[in-house]
Structure formats: C-alpha cells, structure tokens
Design an enzyme around this catalytic site. Structure first.
Site, PDB file in Angstrom:
ATOM      1  N   ASN A   7       0.878  -1.167   0.000  1.00  0.00           N
ATOM      2  CA  ASN A   7       0.000   0.000   0.000  1.00  0.00           C
ATOM      3  C   ASN A   7       0.919   1.222   0.000  1.00  0.00           C
ATOM      4  O   ASN A   7       1.451   1.612   1.037  1.00  0.00           O
ATOM      5  CB  ASN A   7      -0.866  -0.056   1.264  1.00  0.00           C
ATOM      6  CG  ASN A   7      -1.806   1.128   1.372  1.00  0.00           C
ATOM      7  OD1 ASN A   7      -1.745   2.056   0.567  1.00  0.00           O
ATOM      8  ND2 ASN A   7      -2.663   1.102   2.381  1.00  0.00           N
ATOM      9  N   ARG A  99      -2.648  -2.117  -3.295  1.00  0.00           N
ATOM     10  CA  ARG A  99      -3.867  -1.346  -3.057  1.00  0.00           C
ATOM     11  C   ARG A  99      -3.765  -0.115  -3.957  1.00  0.00           C
ATOM     12  O   ARG A  99      -2.837   0.682  -3.833  1.00  0.00           O
ATOM     13  CB  ARG A  99      -3.927  -0.904  -1.605  1.00  0.00           C
ATOM     14  CG  ARG A  99      -5.110  -0.012  -1.358  1.00  0.00           C
ATOM     15  CD  ARG A  99      -5.116   0.528   0.041  1.00  0.00           C
ATOM     16  NE  ARG A  99      -6.281   1.377   0.217  1.00  0.00           N
ATOM     17  CZ  ARG A  99      -6.339   2.361   1.071  1.00  0.00           C
ATOM     18  NH1 ARG A  99      -5.312   2.639   1.839  1.00  0.00           N
ATOM     19  NH2 ARG A  99      -7.427   3.084   1.180  1.00  0.00           N
ATOM     20  N   HIS A 189     -12.648   2.899   0.442  1.00  0.00           N
ATOM     21  CA  HIS A 189     -12.659   1.829   1.448  1.00  0.00           C
ATOM     22  C   HIS A 189     -13.391   0.590   0.921  1.00  0.00           C
ATOM     23  O   HIS A 189     -13.878  -0.231   1.696  1.00  0.00           O
ATOM     24  CB  HIS A 189     -13.398   2.251   2.744  1.00  0.00           C
ATOM     25  CG  HIS A 189     -12.670   3.235   3.592  1.00  0.00           C
ATOM     26  ND1 HIS A 189     -13.326   4.154   4.379  1.00  0.00           N
ATOM     27  CD2 HIS A 189     -11.347   3.444   3.787  1.00  0.00           C
ATOM     28  CE1 HIS A 189     -12.439   4.888   5.027  1.00  0.00           C
ATOM     29  NE2 HIS A 189     -11.233   4.485   4.680  1.00  0.00           N
ATOM     30  N   GLU A 396      -8.142  -5.601   5.019  1.00  0.00           N
ATOM     31  CA  GLU A 396      -8.015  -5.284   3.595  1.00  0.00           C
ATOM     32  C   GLU A 396      -6.859  -6.056   2.959  1.00  0.00           C
ATOM     33  O   GLU A 396      -6.948  -6.499   1.819  1.00  0.00           O
ATOM     34  CB  GLU A 396      -7.802  -3.777   3.414  1.00  0.00           C
ATOM     35  CG  GLU A 396      -9.038  -2.987   3.807  1.00  0.00           C
ATOM     36  CD  GLU A 396      -8.753  -1.535   4.098  1.00  0.00           C
ATOM     37  OE1 GLU A 396      -8.865  -0.721   3.180  1.00  0.00           O
ATOM     38  OE2 GLU A 396      -8.428  -1.203   5.252  1.00  0.00           O
TER      39      GLU A 396
END
Ligand code: ADP
Length: 414
Positions: A7, A99, A189, A396
């Site tokens: 990320n 991500r 999200h 996540e």
C-alpha cells in the site's frame, strides 16, 4: 502462494507478506508472515517491521523514494535477520498485490497489471492526484526490483462501489459534467466494506444474495456503505474521500458554498480551503486537540473537556444520520456492522451511536459491547434486537492477497 501486499502512499509504504491457499479459502488457511510500515520516505525514514508473532523492530534508514522503500522491504523479508521460513530468497515472493486508490469507472474488479492496466491507472490520476501516482511508483519499483515477469495485481478502493445505481452515484449537477469529466460518487474503502460483507456471510453462513447490511468503517478515515444482496448500493464518500461522515481530520459533508465563504473571509484560495477541510477539520477541528479518537475519549473522561465531548457527539450524530438514511434507502436491513480502529475498539462510541435507536429495533447488549475489542468479532446486540449489530475487524490486506492469488491463478474450468 506467497504474496507481498503493498500500500504505497506519497511518503508512506505499508506492507504485509501473506501466504494464501485458494483451495482452502473457506477454512481461512491463509498465513500472515510479516507486516510493516515505512513512514517519512524522502529522508530519514522511520521503519516498523514485524515478523508474525514476534516483537516489532523499530529503526530509521535513509530512504529517498518509494523504490528505495520497496527495495528495503524485499531485502529485509529475505534476510536471515527476519528469518521467515517461507521467504528465503526473492524467488519465494510469487506475486505482489497493490492497493490502488482510484480505478474510476474502468476497473470494477481486481486485475492483473499489464501495460494497458498501468495506463488505465494513470488515466485516473486526475481523480486521485495524491494517491494514484504513488501506487504507480510502487508498481514500477516492483517491476524493476523483481522483474517484469513477476505477476502484480491491482486491487482498487473504488471497485466494490461500482455497483451503485445511477440514483446513488450521480450528483444533482448539470449532467454534461458527468459526461465530460466523470464527476460522480465513486466511494472508497471498497476493499474494507467488501471484506466485512464477506466475513458477515461466513459468520451467518448465508449466500451472497442474503447479505443486506450497513457497514461502518470508522478509522482515521470513515465511511458507511449500504450493501443490498451482496452489492454496494450506496456509500458516504464521494468523488473524493472528503464527503460523508466526520473523520479524524476531514469535515465530511458540508455546504459547498462554505468553500468560497471561508476563502473570502480568511483570504484563502479554493485549494487552501480544500486542504483545511481535509487536514484541519473533523475531530481535530472541533476539539482543537487531536484527530485521535482514543485520546479524545480519554480527555473527555478525565477532564470533561467541552470540545472533546462536542467532537465525539458530532461524530456519533453523523453516523446515526447515515444509518437512518441507509435504512430508508435499503427498505430495511438485517445488520449493522462496526469496523475500523474506532468501530472495532471503542465500546463507548458504538454505544453512543446506537443510543436512542431502540425504536428502529436496535438494542445493544452492554456486556457484549464492552467486552468486544482488540480484533475480536461477533454480535453485540441483544437476542431480541430486531437488527443485529456486529463488530467485524476489517482485513483489507487479506482480501488483496486473495484477489491477487485469484488473478494469478484463475480457477480452471472443468
Ligand atoms: P486508518 O483509517 O488509518 O487505518 P485505524 O483504522 O487504525 O486507522 O483507526 C484509527 C482510529 O482508531 C484513531 O482515531 C484511534 O484513536 C482509534 N482507536 C484505536 N483504538 C482505539 C480504542 N481503544 N478506543 C477508541 N479509539 C481507538
């Protein structure tokens, strides 16, 4: 399959190393190997690295850019110092999942990254000028460090919300603005809301079509989603993550005329006002103390600080309003689910949000509520509550790892 989940932000890179086993996905056979965060990239960066089950190692290192940070992570993961039995050399990292913040209208699910996908992510830079460039840098760094042959997958924050109907995603602006510039609600999200919906399905043992829930991701950033028959049908964040609930430093919903008004009164440009709405508002703005809910709760309890109490009150009130709106939008729901740092850990905030909602069929079991924290999951409502209230810790990274494995090894048709 060993997967590095990345990320990449403008000055921060977060990662996890996860072994996934798609064959045994229903038995949650995934294994977390290591995790970490590198902050303040661009100079003397601050590193927190942790092999699963061991203490976190903190250190600093001169890391000039995202490439240097990713290089550091890979070297560390393969080093005898980390001593991860599954990762002995770079060839043990079999895929990388990223991500990616904005996938626009083009990306409705996770995809294997090709040159075409990369240029699609570039095309979305307009919509996420701070985030997508950092994500692209992360992808290019991996290509350079681990070779172009290593599969990389993009998992988009916006993808889950691409099922929103027009009535939910359109703003009531001149329609040609949507046509010309794709100005609409995208929502964010998405990976978190999707994971929570997936876990709910597992806990209840119901099929996807039976998932009718409101999910509340309450962390530093906060968003709500209305999920009907397993699909996101509305969500509180909009074109950018600024809209919707009150957050740590973001205002959430405001009257758009405020931007010009503040600009004129305070002598600020529109860009400066937008920055004020993003960085100096929310819990921080109202309390004048901190963006951190835990500290605010402490302050409210020990010193009865008026503005700390006010900030918490506004925060909870806004969540209540969204619950009401989504109950109406969905014609009822089966459950409301709390997640994110605040939603998972603060019984007080959960109780304050649910207070006064008994008429809607929401009844909290005080004991269950106060005992639920620190990544526990389960029901916190009473047995006779018409709506079930859950706490489900989000993950996540796990979803990114599983999506990555699925994209790399698509199921074979028999
Ligand atoms: P992010 O959105 O950056 O992933 P998190 O989901 O970790 O952030 O949420 C951070 C928020 O959770 C902070 O406001 C923090 O104070 C809050 N939080 C964490 N633990 C607690 C706790 N025990 N009680 C209240 N708030 C908490």
């Amino acid at each position: 399959m060993n997967i590095l989940v990345l990320n990449c932000g403008s000055s921060t890179v977060k990662f996890q190393l996860i072994t996934t086993d798609l064959e045994r996905i229903d038995r949650n056979a995934d294994k977390k190997l290591a995790r970490g965060v590198i902050e303040r990239i661009g100079g003397e960066a601050v590193l927190s690295l942790q092999v699963e089950g061991q203490t976190t190692q903190r250190s600093t290192a001169l890391l000039h850019d995202i490439r240097a940070a990713v290089d550091y992570i890979i070297r560390w993961a393969c080093s005898p110092q980390a001593n991860i039995s599954e990762i002995r050399s770079i060839t043990d990292i079999q895929a990388v999942g990223h991500r990616v913040v904005h996938g626009g209208e083009r990306f409705v699910s996770s995809v294997l990254i090709t040159d075409e996908v990369l240029s699609g992510i570039e095309d979305c830079i307009d919509l996420a000028p701070l985030h997508n460039p950092a994500n692209i840098r992360g992808i290019l760094a991996v290509r350079e460090l681990l070779g172009a042959g290593l599969p990389q997958v993009a998992v988009f924050d916006t993808a889950f919300h691409q099922t929103l109907p027009e009535q939910a995603y359109l703003y009531a602006l001149p329609y040609q603005l949507y046509r010309r510039h794709r100005i609409r609600r995208y929502g964010f999200h998405g990976t978190s809301h999707r994971y929570i919906a997936y876990r709910y399905r597992q806990l209840r043992n119901v099929p996807r079509e039976a998932v009718n829930i409101i999910t509340l991701h309450l962390g530093n950033g906060c968003s709500a989603a209305a999920i009907k028959r397993g699909n996101s049908v509305d969500t509180s964040m909009g074109l950018t993550p600024l809209e919707g609930l009150m957050m740590g430093t973001r205002s959430g919903d405001v009257d758009p005329s405020i931007i010009d008004f503040i600009g004129t009164k305070e002598g600020l440009s529109a860009r400066e006002v937008e920055s004020l709405l993003n960085k100096q508002s929310g819990l921080l703005g109202i309390s004048g103390l901190t963006h951190d809910m835990r500290d605010l709760l402490d302050e409210a309890q020990s010193n009865k600080d008026r503005r700390a109490l006010l900030a918490i009150q506004l925060f909870c009130y806004r969540v209540q309003k969204y619950i009401g709106a989504y109950l109406a939008a969905m014609n009822g729901t089966d459950a409301i689910i709390f997640s994110g740092g605040i939603g998972e850990n603060s019984a007080e905030v959960r109780a304050q949000i649910c207070a006064g909602l008994e008429w809607m069929g929401i009844k909290i079991d005080q004991e269950r509520n106060t005992s639920m924290s620190g990544r526990q999951e389960g029901v916190i409502s009473t047995y006779d509550s018409r709506l079930a209230i859950y706490v489900i810790p989000t993950d996540e990274e796990l979803l990114i790892a599983r999506d990555t494995a699925r994209c790399v090894q698509p199921p074979t048709a028999n």
